[in-house]
Design a protein around this motif. Sequence first.
Motif, PDB file in Angstrom:
ATOM      1  N   GLN A 204       0.817  -1.207   0.000  1.00  0.00           N
ATOM      2  CA  GLN A 204       0.000   0.000   0.000  1.00  0.00           C
ATOM      3  C   GLN A 204       0.851   1.257   0.000  1.00  0.00           C
ATOM      4  O   GLN A 204       0.549   2.246  -0.686  1.00  0.00           O
ATOM      5  N   ASP A 205       1.993   1.180   0.771  1.00  0.00           N
ATOM      6  CA  ASP A 205       2.897   2.334   0.784  1.00  0.00           C
ATOM      7  C   ASP A 205       3.474   2.577  -0.598  1.00  0.00           C
ATOM      8  O   ASP A 205       3.577   3.727  -1.069  1.00  0.00           O
ATOM      9  N   VAL A 206       3.877   1.460  -1.269  1.00  0.00           N
ATOM     10  CA  VAL A 206       4.432   1.602  -2.621  1.00  0.00           C
ATOM     11  C   VAL A 206       3.384   2.228  -3.552  1.00  0.00           C
ATOM     12  O   VAL A 206       3.693   3.111  -4.371  1.00  0.00           O
ATOM     13  N   LYS A 207       2.133   1.724  -3.410  1.00  0.00           N
ATOM     14  CA  LYS A 207       1.056   2.257  -4.258  1.00  0.00           C
ATOM     15  C   LYS A 207       0.818   3.742  -3.980  1.00  0.00           C
ATOM     16  O   LYS A 207       0.662   4.556  -4.908  1.00  0.00           O
ATOM     17  N   ASP A 208       0.783   4.116  -2.682  1.00  0.00           N
ATOM     18  CA  ASP A 208       0.549   5.525  -2.313  1.00  0.00           C
ATOM     19  C   ASP A 208       1.663   6.408  -2.845  1.00  0.00           C
ATOM     20  O   ASP A 208       1.423   7.480  -3.417  1.00  0.00           O
ATOM     21  N   TYR A 209       2.936   5.944  -2.629  1.00  0.00           N
ATOM     22  CA  TYR A 209       4.065   6.760  -3.105  1.00  0.00           C
ATOM     23  C   TYR A 209       4.067   6.859  -4.629  1.00  0.00           C
ATOM     24  O   TYR A 209       4.444   7.881  -5.203  1.00  0.00           O
ATOM     25  N   SER A 210       3.611   5.778  -5.271  1.00  0.00           N
ATOM     26  CA  SER A 210       3.541   5.812  -6.737  1.00  0.00           C
ATOM     27  C   SER A 210       2.522   6.863  -7.209  1.00  0.00           C
ATOM     28  O   SER A 210       2.787   7.631  -8.144  1.00  0.00           O
ATOM     29  N   GLN A 211       1.337   6.854  -6.545  1.00  0.00           N
ATOM     30  CA  GLN A 211       0.309   7.846  -6.903  1.00  0.00           C
ATOM     31  C   GLN A 211       0.789   9.269  -6.626  1.00  0.00           C
ATOM     32  O   GLN A 211       0.553  10.193  -7.415  1.00  0.00           O
ATOM     33  N   GLN A 212       1.452   9.445  -5.448  1.00  0.00           N
ATOM     34  CA  GLN A 212       1.966  10.780  -5.128  1.00  0.00           C
ATOM     35  C   GLN A 212       3.013  11.215  -6.146  1.00  0.00           C
ATOM     36  O   GLN A 212       3.067  12.387  -6.548  1.00  0.00           O
ATOM     37  N   LEU A 213       3.853  10.234  -6.591  1.00  0.00           N
ATOM     38  CA  LEU A 213       4.870  10.554  -7.580  1.00  0.00           C
ATOM     39  C   LEU A 213       4.228  10.965  -8.910  1.00  0.00           C
ATOM     40  O   LEU A 213       4.634  11.950  -9.533  1.00  0.00           O
ATOM     41  N   LEU A 214       3.176  10.207  -9.318  1.00  0.00           N
ATOM     42  CA  LEU A 214       2.478  10.548 -10.564  1.00  0.00           C
ATOM     43  C   LEU A 214       1.788  11.910 -10.452  1.00  0.00           C
ATOM     44  O   LEU A 214       1.804  12.711 -11.379  1.00  0.00           O
ATOM     45  N   ALA A 215       1.133  12.154  -9.260  1.00  0.00           N
ATOM     46  CA  ALA A 215       0.455  13.437  -9.057  1.00  0.00           C
ATOM     47  C   ALA A 215       1.451  14.590  -9.092  1.00  0.00           C
ATOM     48  O   ALA A 215       1.190  15.659  -9.683  1.00  0.00           O
ATOM     49  N   ALA A 216       2.639  14.366  -8.447  1.00  0.00           N
ATOM     50  CA  ALA A 216       3.659  15.424  -8.450  1.00  0.00           C
ATOM     51  C   ALA A 216       4.159  15.684  -9.869  1.00  0.00           C
ATOM     52  O   ALA A 216       4.381  16.834 -10.268  1.00  0.00           O
ATOM     53  N   LYS A 217       4.285  14.595 -10.655  1.00  0.00           N
ATOM     54  CA  LYS A 217       4.750  14.771 -12.032  1.00  0.00           C
ATOM     55  C   LYS A 217       3.708  15.509 -12.876  1.00  0.00           C
ATOM     56  O   LYS A 217       4.027  16.416 -13.647  1.00  0.00           O
ATOM     57  N   ARG A 218       2.422  15.086 -12.700  1.00  0.00           N
ATOM     58  CA  ARG A 218       1.359  15.767 -13.457  1.00  0.00           C
ATOM     59  C   ARG A 218       1.267  17.237 -13.079  1.00  0.00           C
ATOM     60  O   ARG A 218       1.078  18.112 -13.924  1.00  0.00           O
ATOM     61  N   ASN A 219       1.412  17.516 -11.776  1.00  0.00           N
ATOM     62  CA  ASN A 219       1.353  18.906 -11.319  1.00  0.00           C
ATOM     63  C   ASN A 219       2.497  19.715 -11.918  1.00  0.00           C
ATOM     64  O   ASN A 219       2.313  20.829 -12.400  1.00  0.00           O
ATOM     65  N   ALA A 220       3.701  19.107 -11.914  1.00  0.00           N
ATOM     66  CA  ALA A 220       4.865  19.815 -12.455  1.00  0.00           C
ATOM     67  C   ALA A 220       4.716  20.023 -13.958  1.00  0.00           C
ATOM     68  O   ALA A 220       5.015  21.101 -14.491  1.00  0.00           O
ATOM     69  N   GLU A 221       4.233  18.968 -14.655  1.00  0.00           N
ATOM     70  CA  GLU A 221       4.048  19.107 -16.100  1.00  0.00           C
ATOM     71  C   GLU A 221       2.950  20.107 -16.437  1.00  0.00           C
ATOM     72  O   GLU A 221       2.998  20.783 -17.462  1.00  0.00           O
ATOM     73  N   SER A 222       1.885  20.169 -15.557  1.00  0.00           N
ATOM     74  CA  SER A 222       0.817  21.144 -15.807  1.00  0.00           C
ATOM     75  C   SER A 222       1.324  22.576 -15.661  1.00  0.00           C
ATOM     76  O   SER A 222       0.829  23.499 -16.304  1.00  0.00           O
TER      77      SER A 222
END
Length: 984
Positions: free
Chosen positions: A780-798
Amino acid sequence: MEEPRVKRPKISRDEDDYLPGNITEIELHNFMTFNHLVCKPGPRLNLVIGPNGSGKSSLVCAIALCLGGEPQLLGRATSIGAYVKRGEDAGYIKISLRGYTKEEQITIVRKLDTRNKSEWCYNGKSVAKKEVLEVIKKFNIQVSNLTQFLPQDRVCEFAKLTPIQLLEETEKAVGDPQLPVQHFALVEKSRELKKYKKAVDKMGDSLKQLIALNAEQEKDVERVRQRDELLEKVECMKKKLPWLKYDMKKIEYLEAQKREKEAKKKLNEAAKMLNEFKAPIEKQKQEKTKLDDQCKRISNFMNENIKKRNDRLQKENEAAVQARSKYKEIEDLRREEACRKQSIIEAKMKLADAERDLQNLPAYEPPKEEIERLKSQILELTSSAHQMMQQKKEKEKSLGLMKTTLRNCVDGLKDMENTKTKLLHALKKSGAEKIFEAYQWLELHRKELNKDVYGPVLLEVNVSNEVHAKFLEGHVAHYIWKSFITQDSGDRDFLVNNLQPFDVPILNYVREESGQKAPSEISKQMHDLGIYSRLDQVFDAPAAVKDVMTSQFGLEHSYIGSDKTDRKADDIAKELGILDFWTPQNHYHWSVSRYGDNEMSARVEPVHGSRLLLCGLDSGEIENMRSRKNELEKLIADAEEGIKSLQIQQRLVEDEAAKLQKQREEMVETARREMRKRKDLESCVEQRKRKLVSLERSGDIETAVDKLIEQAARSNIERLKHAIKVKDLLVEAVSCKWSYAEKHMASIEYDAKIIDSEVNLKEQEKFAYQASVNLQNCQQDVKDYSQQLLAAKRNAESIAIITPELERLFLQMPTTIEELEAAIQDNISQANSIVFLNQNILQEYEDRRRQIETISAKLESDGKELQRCLAEIHALKGSWLPKLRNLVSQINETFSRNFQEMAVAGEVSLDEHDTDFDQFGILVKVKFRQAGQLQVLSAHHQSGGFQLFFILFLFKISLIVPLGWLMRLTKEWTPLMKERCFSN
């Protein structure tokens, strides 16, 4: 310098002296006052003079209507059908015009009918009105132009023309056909020129203001741009901030993946240990399952044994119950035998008592004579009531017939009185559109009047003879039928004030007690010539109405004759001096000339049908119907009273009959009760005899007792057999119970062993579960960190996509989040230190710059349009104004010369207003005193008669006017000619 006088152009005429477009012939048929008329005007001045009503205006109307004019132009009627002669259905107008050559003749025909339809013919062919108007337009004939065609009913309209309107009408009437077209074009161009001038001036001012404002704000704009550069640098730093946060999230994600791998390894080791503990437990559970199955089979066999035992015990119990029931039946039989003997003794005693009561009952004889007497009285009263009922029914039937007759009478009276509505409808169709409202208003306010008010007159007049109705309606003017007649001046004023919106005449009648000349009676000589009555004797009306009609229209001097009168019409006027009389076919009327020569002229008109009077009924018949209604109402009231009296008598007779009927029924009921009492006692004796016989016939009971004892013995044998079978089943059940106990104890031992093994297994399962939970948490931690990583990337790309240029800028910025945020704050502080009052100054500056460019382009375009418009106006004005000045100069020359001949001064001039062509007009100035000044002609300074002569001198119009009107005009003009002055 004054322009030289322009010579008046000479009008060229052909040999016949006619000009193109002149009227050469007018033909009228069934038009206004004419049955048929042919008139051939001369080529020059034409005058038509005659007394009022001779048909002068009819010629003017015919010319206007045939040359494309509409009825509204003449101011007389609004529909074309109103110009058809009264009593006729259709007519026509035919006008012949001179063409461009003597041989060319143009014929225009307009056919009319009372249905307001027109048909046009051109040179004998049916055409549309549009083609006729095109032909008329070629000759510049304008019947709607007051300066060219002036009916007498519109003279006052010409006097109201302003100088501007006078110029427009002059251009249309006597100028070049292009003058009004060019004038209109100049007016439109001048308006367009004013619009462009106004737009150019307005845009020039706006452009100057915008340029000055931008010059003042250039320094502030430069400071705004510096501030924008700092804020742009801040925005660039803010783009790197989410990418730094993305790098931190990526490190956290890799650490979580490492923890997940370690947890998965620990879970695999715990699962291997768990499988080693599960194998022996499964073997023990299989052995226990076998023992449990054996115990279950034994238990099922024991349950079957119990069922069999219960069944045997049930059967044994049933056999015991049967035996006991047989013994009880034996005892019951023995008790019944003792009771039977006692019942026989009691039955004999009751039979003796009933026979004794029957013998002691006294004999009863019913009163038959009294009952028959009451019956006859009841029949007599019933017959009397029936007769009264028949009488009441006959009277009710008669009452129903009278009520039906009364309803018919009331309906007939309503229909007769509804004749007023029919008469009002007839008046409305004939032109009195608001006569219903006027009549209803009068009915509502009659209590407020001082004396009786009659009206409309059509409702008050009753003519029983259809022929006489035609005469009366033809003789009396139409307005009288919708008039209201008062007998008091206060009532007259009251009605005039309140009925004015309804457009109805109000006449006040004042009785003249003296000075009235009695009308002539019908003499024998009149009878010999077919005259049998005066017109005032053939109708009924209230005295005030009749007097008004007689005095207004001379009904006492108009006579009624027969066909014989028609044949001797000329003799009647000569011998009897009767100047007005009616025959079934014609109306004869002689009139004496008012010009002093005592000449008599006759007019014969056909008799037309009645459109108003014959809509009503005889008022005497209405009164008879009302009397019949009152008589029927009285008869119905008497009949209802008689029916009520009969009903009371019938009720009294029926009450007496009901009383006697009740008395008779009581006697009959008493007789029935005594007879029923005897029959009941006799029936009781018979029943008790039959019961006694039944008890004595009962048989011996010993045989029944022996039979019951034998049946009880058989039931006891069955009980013994069932008890032995129950014993055998009990022995079998004990053996099964012992075997079940051995198997059950072995199963319990296996349960203990399995429980011990399962305790150890549960501890191992707990350890494995903890390892599994730890693995799930790591996943679950890996999944959460993965989602946070994707969200951070999307935010940065936006916020910003990394490009080589942006990557180069990021390298020059701080590498940690804290340092980057501090740099952003420093740049914001520097930008905020640049202060200016107007926050939108840069936007306003750019907007004004764009407005300057747009307005400059528009100003250049409108300037070109302004120059084009000025050039067009100068070209049009150079063509139009000289022609107009020449035309006004010709008019002025004619006008001045005509006025000089009358020893007065007059001048016609053009009122010019530079480029305001809609303000150009014609000023007519006149002077009647040598010391006075020329004044502009207007309705406020000169009289109508003078204005008419001005029209004649200015435009050379030929008028067709009544003789009396022309004489009044001459009276007004004569002092002017004599004194050479005119007073306001």
